[in-house]
Design a protein around this motif. Structure first.
Motif, PDB file in Angstrom:
ATOM      1  N   LYS B 128       0.836  -1.212   0.000  1.00 23.53           N
ATOM      2  CA  LYS B 128       0.000   0.000   0.000  1.00 23.53           C
ATOM      3  C   LYS B 128       0.863   1.251   0.000  1.00 23.53           C
ATOM      4  CE  LYS B 128      -3.964  -1.923   0.478  1.00 23.53           C
ATOM      5  NZ  LYS B 128      -5.207  -1.662  -0.188  1.00 23.53           N
ATOM      6  N   MET B 129       1.954   1.208   0.764  1.00 17.91           N
ATOM      7  CA  MET B 129       2.741   2.439   0.860  1.00 17.91           C
ATOM      8  C   MET B 129       3.516   2.689  -0.426  1.00 17.91           C
ATOM      9  SD  MET B 129       5.296   1.433   3.902  1.00 17.91           S
ATOM     10  CE  MET B 129       6.466   0.089   3.780  1.00 17.91           C
ATOM     11  N   ALA B 132       1.028   4.259  -2.625  1.00 18.88           N
ATOM     12  CA  ALA B 132       0.857   5.667  -2.228  1.00 18.88           C
ATOM     13  C   ALA B 132       1.996   6.520  -2.796  1.00 18.88           C
ATOM     14  CB  ALA B 132       0.797   5.800  -0.708  1.00 18.88           C
ATOM     15  N   ALA B 133       3.218   5.983  -2.737  1.00 20.89           N
ATOM     16  CA  ALA B 133       4.361   6.734  -3.274  1.00 20.89           C
ATOM     17  C   ALA B 133       4.185   6.964  -4.772  1.00 20.89           C
ATOM     18  CB  ALA B 133       5.662   5.984  -2.995  1.00 20.89           C
ATOM     19  N   VAL B 136       1.394   9.672  -5.322  1.00 25.64           N
ATOM     20  CA  VAL B 136       1.806  11.049  -5.029  1.00 25.64           C
ATOM     21  C   VAL B 136       2.828  11.522  -6.070  1.00 25.64           C
ATOM     22  CG1 VAL B 136       2.888  12.584  -3.347  1.00 25.64           C
ATOM     23  CG2 VAL B 136       1.275  10.842  -2.584  1.00 25.64           C
ATOM     24  N   GLN B 140      -1.134  15.290  -9.312  1.00 28.38           N
ATOM     25  CA  GLN B 140      -1.184  16.679  -9.775  1.00 28.38           C
ATOM     26  C   GLN B 140      -0.710  16.802 -11.214  1.00 28.38           C
ATOM     27  OE1 GLN B 140      -3.376  17.126  -7.373  1.00 28.38           O
ATOM     28  NE2 GLN B 140      -2.934  19.107  -8.256  1.00 28.38           N
ATOM     29  N   ALA B 257      -8.057   1.882  -4.254  1.00 25.64           N
ATOM     30  CA  ALA B 257      -8.093   1.418  -2.861  1.00 25.64           C
ATOM     31  C   ALA B 257      -7.121   2.206  -1.983  1.00 25.64           C
ATOM     32  CB  ALA B 257      -7.772  -0.073  -2.791  1.00 25.64           C
ATOM     33  N   VAL B 258      -6.145   2.840  -2.587  1.00 27.78           N
ATOM     34  CA  VAL B 258      -5.210   3.670  -1.819  1.00 27.78           C
ATOM     35  C   VAL B 258      -5.586   5.154  -1.936  1.00 27.78           C
ATOM     36  CG1 VAL B 258      -2.797   4.405  -1.631  1.00 27.78           C
ATOM     37  CG2 VAL B 258      -3.350   2.007  -2.029  1.00 27.78           C
ATOM     38  N   PRO B 261      -8.796   6.332   0.559  1.00 28.04           N
ATOM     39  CA  PRO B 261      -8.525   6.670   1.961  1.00 28.04           C
ATOM     40  C   PRO B 261      -7.543   7.832   2.116  1.00 28.04           C
ATOM     41  CG  PRO B 261      -7.653   4.491   1.413  1.00 28.04           C
ATOM     42  CD  PRO B 261      -8.489   4.931   0.271  1.00 28.04           C
ATOM     43  N   LEU B 262      -6.663   8.019   1.144  1.00 31.16           N
ATOM     44  CA  LEU B 262      -5.725   9.150   1.243  1.00 31.16           C
ATOM     45  C   LEU B 262      -6.408  10.470   0.893  1.00 31.16           C
ATOM     46  CD1 LEU B 262      -2.368   7.931  -0.335  1.00 31.16           C
ATOM     47  CD2 LEU B 262      -2.888   8.328   2.060  1.00 31.16           C
ATOM     48  N   ILE B 264      -6.593  11.691  -1.976  1.00 26.88           N
ATOM     49  CA  ILE B 264      -5.865  12.413  -3.016  1.00 26.88           C
ATOM     50  C   ILE B 264      -6.432  12.012  -4.367  1.00 26.88           C
ATOM     51  CG2 ILE B 264      -3.699  12.693  -1.763  1.00 26.88           C
ATOM     52  CD1 ILE B 264      -2.600  10.293  -3.328  1.00 26.88           C
TER      53      ILE B 264
END
Lengths: 511, 511
Positions: B128-129, B132-133, B136, B140, B257-258, B261-262, B264
């Motif tokens: 998951k992390m 997330a990386a 991000v 944008q 799924a990530v 919850p974030l 973003i």
């Protein structure tokens, strides 16, 4: 119903920094709340609220309907007994994620933003993926110097802070990346023998073949309670302990726990991490070692200078007397790589043995000399000579032995792993390059740091002339599987380059 | 030893998309390998390799020394029986994380990079992390248009792809954010009645008070097998099913799924998500609805135009006939918010009831008209009239009933939750603003979408004149706790602004 109560049950599963809650699929609360597996829930009891990731269980022997299971660390946070009734509901996402999202959108954050982010992280309100989002959003050059200062201060304030009640508490830190670089084990006894307070705590290796704590552990106990550590430092003026037990800048540990597996790092986060930890440990004077070389963490002199400025900027504003030493990072330091072999090198230097690796000795003296010059009574430029005198007179060795006795000595045996493979030169030439990363990898494959006697023993260093077939280094291992892995890796790439004198890597700095 | 074997044990814990392995703390493999809790391990059996996050267990009734426990989803990936011997070792980090790190460093990625990233994600090699990386780092404006195309194509190729073997397979998609916006349930019967193929699959609500699948479920079954779905679409030319069962662009689900919850999201990722899913579902023609308004996802006309260009750029290059409609997103569409209330509105429109909400009818006709104009036999500009004729003649309603019968009808009962609170105007005035986000939040607090009869029923819309004390909307709930939450939220902020005609929000687009 949006709120309901369940009976607490302790589940003997260790989920490390991540709280996990277990709920049976048939549980009324699970069904009514519309929780999903992996959603974050808030659990409350007597005013204590913790957050946990939900796992859904179909086995009533693990957790029953009407019960809420909690993993070990999560359970401990409640200070209560099994069977207590807890309230469970959906966790709100941490408020400070708004600031992280603003950072992702390219905005600049202020001091209050960093304070609220570290508050939320230390209270376990961030999941691993939220921490990853924060790290990527604030990575590379996306933090300016003031933001970095805010982050460092916020990390420092997130935990406890040791006060030594002395005007000068010295420390040193190397940013890492150079195998065999065990200078702390020389600097601490030299500086402590000079009478300065140097309460050194170190980490265990995570990605390297040995940390200072792993190596020191060859000689004595390193896992000290805060009281033990305090007593030893007061008596001996120094220590070489594992820093894992204290609650110093805990946000730093939580960030590193995500940074490491992701393999991401940024200069800004490194500065915030090091300085928050050192300040929390009560340091007033810090020497930072930045090795520069083609296979070091910092590869260009201009990067090293930029990093130095960052350290200085933040250190000055947090009232830390900070100096940076840019050092030669072209090759491993000393001969041994791995806890036992590195401990051997350190003791050879302390004992002034003619076989002691000259580069390790030289670098340790340079660093210790700079730290000794933090002493207002020492004339500028005299530190090196004082350090050398302390070492050559045997006082450093005596101090090391006192520290070892205080921490709890272990039987001395530096013999390397009995499985041994010699890697030989494939041609004549002189050693022009040694790849730090490859040597560290071979040593890790051989079993270091878990297998303390595993590692690599270098017989040739940069500039050494070698004949074809001459031994460059030995690989030592304790187990055949490790041994084979390491041999195969060295076969693919032995990490050495041979060539002519003209091709020899020049040091990027004058040292 | 660096490699060893353990006996497989199934642990009845549901950890959703995340594989978890359980090992006893006393287990020899755990100790020898130097695993840490939460480290990622690789488990191999008969050539199948899976990755899992390690949890360390101290309770032999859960897992014993010598055993490796696997959570449900992880166990299923092996197609084997308990007791099989598996090999366990450290998981290498996914190779494509190098590309993610390069992206974090500001580099541009190429097509092969995106292919290897989606390969690794779909093979569960990313934690998951790590996801997330990636999110991000690519969020944008950090992806340019070509990179976005590569990402979309890679996501499309990560799973199955449906082929309908027809030249024109229509679909529509709204980017979301507007409560009550159930146009799909009108567009599908109208377009299918025209004879065009429109196999619409929808999601359930995750952050909104109702998704199309939740609302359609008031009328009939939406959880269809791929075979059922195929048969129904062939026979009826359309369907309104839940899209969760098929393995279409599975990377998209794993990213969402990530992302969710974030909290973003980025325009680029939205485009890649929507287009990869639609192409995988076999669409050849797609109408994208972008609502614009001060509390919509897209708040400025220039953002809507930029998003339109992104959709067009990627759609054109992936051979999708794509049109974008920018619509009025100033307020909720229709009257009801929540599955039962929205289903009621839809059926009123289909039945040409004079009480039907005019804005929902009008918007659905506009969208359906544009889709009908995908038909080469329809003259440009005639779509709207055709759609209106289909609706007014009752053919849309008949088609909807056929689809409902085919999917499996449910008893019709749109009665809202019996707990009812009326929110009244605090002064005279005309309604100048309705906050989409606040209305959605109140409806969710009231229990929607889990509680199908919960939600909000709007009596006044933008431009309505109201007297002090007149009812603006009703909150419906099924449970007292939900009911109190929703009332409290509405008390803090009722989401309505009253003022003069001059202050009335002007539509940002002409519609």
């Amino acid at each position: 119903m949006s709120i309901d109560t369940l009976q607490l049950r302790r589940i003997a599963i260790d989920t490390y920094h991540e709280n996990v809650a277990y709920m049976h699929r048939e549980c009324g609360v699970y069904r009514a709340e519309g929780f999903q597996a992996l959603s974050k829930i808030q659990i409350s009891l007597n005013g204590i609220k913790i957050l946990a990731v939900l796992n859904v269980v179909d086995d009533a022997s693990i957790v029953q309907s009407g019960e809420l299971g909690l993993s070990e660390q999560a359970f401990q946070q409640f200070n209560c007994v099994e069977g207590s009734m807890v309230t469970v509901n959906h966790a709100e996402p941490p408020k400070s994620m708004d600031a992280v999202r603003r950072k992702i959108n390219g905005e600049r954050l202020d001091r209050a933003d960093f304070d609220s982010i570290t508050d939320d992280i230390v209270e376990s309100r961030y999941s691993k993926m939220e921490i990853a989002a924060f790290l990527v959003a604030t990575g590379q050059n996306s933090l300016d110097r003031d933001e970095l200062l805010y982050l460092t201060r916020a990390m420092l304030q997130s935990g406890d802070r040791i006060h030594w009640d002395e005007p000068l508490v010295a420390d040193k830190h190397c940013i890492g990346g150079i195998p065999g670089n065990r200078t702390s084990m020389l600097v601490v006894p030299i500086v402590a023998a000079h009478g300065m307070l140097i309460p050194k705590t170190s980490s265990r290796a995570i990605t390297s073949p040995a940390g200072t704590a792993d190596t020191m552990e060859m000689l004595c106990e390193v896992n000290l309670s805060p009281t033990q550590l305090h007593d030893i430092v007061r008596r001996e003026r120094g220590c070489l302990a594992w820093g894992g037990t204290a609650r110093l800048a805990p946000v730093d540990d939580m960030l590193i726990a995500v940074e490491r597996p992701l393999g991401i790092d940024s200069q800004g986060q490194m500065v915030a991490s090091i300085l928050s930890k050192k300040l929390a440990a009560g340091s007033t004077h810090l020497l930072v070692d930045i090795p520069v070389g083609p296979s070091a963490k910092v590869r260009q002199m201009r990067q090293a200078l930029a990093l130095r400025k960052l350290f200085e900027f933040v250190g000055d504003r947090l009232n830390l007397h900070l100096e940076v030493m840019i050092t030669d990072g072209r090759q491993p330091i000393g001969r041994g790589i791995g806890p036992a072999l590195e401990a051997r090198d350190v003791m050879l230097v302390l004992q002034n043995d003619p076989e002691a690796p000259a580069d390790l000795r030289q670098k340790a003296l340079q660093l210790a000399g700079r730290i000794i010059e933090f002493d207002p009574d020492v004339r500028g430029g005299q530190g090196y000579a004082i350090a050398r005198d302390i070492l050559e007179s045997g006082r450093a060795c005596a101090k090391m032995n006192e520290i070892i006795q205080a921490q709890g000595p272990k039987p001395v045996d530096f013999s390397p792993g009995s499985l041994c493979h010699e890697v030989a030169a494939k041609s004549d030439g002189i050693v022009t390059e040694i790849d730090n990363l490859q040597m560290a990898k071979i040593a890790r494959m051989a079993g270091a740091p878990m297998m303390k006697r595993a590692g690599v023993d270098l017989l040739k260093k940069l500039g050494s002339p070698v004949k074809k077939g001459e031994i460059l280094y030995r690989i030592h291992a304790e187990f055949p599987a490790d041994f084979n892995f390491a041999q195969n890796l060295a076969m693919q790439n032995d990490g050495y380059t041979l060539g002519s004198n003209a091709e020899l890597l020049k040091p990027l700095i004058t040292f």
